[in-house]
Design an enzyme around this catalytic site. Sequence first.
Site, PDB file in Angstrom:
ATOM      1  CG  ASP A 162      -1.875  -1.133   1.285  1.00 54.03           C
ATOM      2  OD1 ASP A 162      -1.894  -1.938   0.334  1.00 54.03           O
ATOM      3  OD2 ASP A 162      -2.621  -1.231   2.272  1.00 54.03           O
ATOM      4  CG  ASP A 184     -12.879  -4.107   0.958  1.00 57.62           C
ATOM      5  OD1 ASP A 184     -12.237  -5.095   0.567  1.00 57.62           O
ATOM      6  OD2 ASP A 184     -12.643  -2.944   0.574  1.00 57.62           O
TER       7      ASP A 184
END
Length: 245
Positions: free
Chosen positions: A7, A129
């Site tokens: 990330d 998610d």
Amino acid sequence: MIIPSFDFLEGKVVRLYQGNYLNKTFYNIDLYQHLRNLKEKGVKIVHLVDLNGAKKIEDRQFRLFQNIILSTNMRIQIGGGIRTENDINMLFDLGCARVVIGSSAIKNKFEVRRWLKVYGSDKIVLALDVNVINNKKKISINGWVKETNYTLEDTIDFFSSESLTHVLCTDISKDGTLSGPNIMLYKEIVKKFKHIKFQASGGVSNLFDVVALKKSGVDSIIIGRSLLEKRFTIEEALKCWQNVS
């Protein structure tokens, strides 16, 4: 397949705890050498997330991703703030192998379903998610700030009409925690959706988790923090994955 994950926030490698931008850890690594090492060890694809772009589209880190892709001939899948067809085309023009679509799959689902048809199911990964409450898998969007009324199952059913193939499923409560993955979640959805190649994400802390996820039937595991913090090596993870029958 083991998929190392990185990330990026302001050009730096970072991990968030349960997606919280205020609870972050930066990692000081030589990224390009790290990627070369991963390729030499046998890694086939790497997962990159643009946290700046996910939060604010004007802050996308396209130049960073361009440099990463040019520095390696490894396959790269990229997510974070992809909202339009122009975004997708820009990433493919950079040499990206797959794009990862998150919130847009809920907010703009008919357009995303069209993208699956236009680009092909192997080029698009849906990142779904979920918060699992009483076995209801409710999807959250906008950096997990907003919970929707859409369930994981209904969403996969909707996109399966366009030959959906790749789904990156994260249990939000596990992400960045090293508390172990939600094995029951993956066993259940793999059994229900045999046509989907699931990428499991969140909570991997040791090689026992790798074994358990392989046995759950998922196609791939996204691993970020554990590898960055050297809780096990990529060689160990790859060998472990290959040895589980």
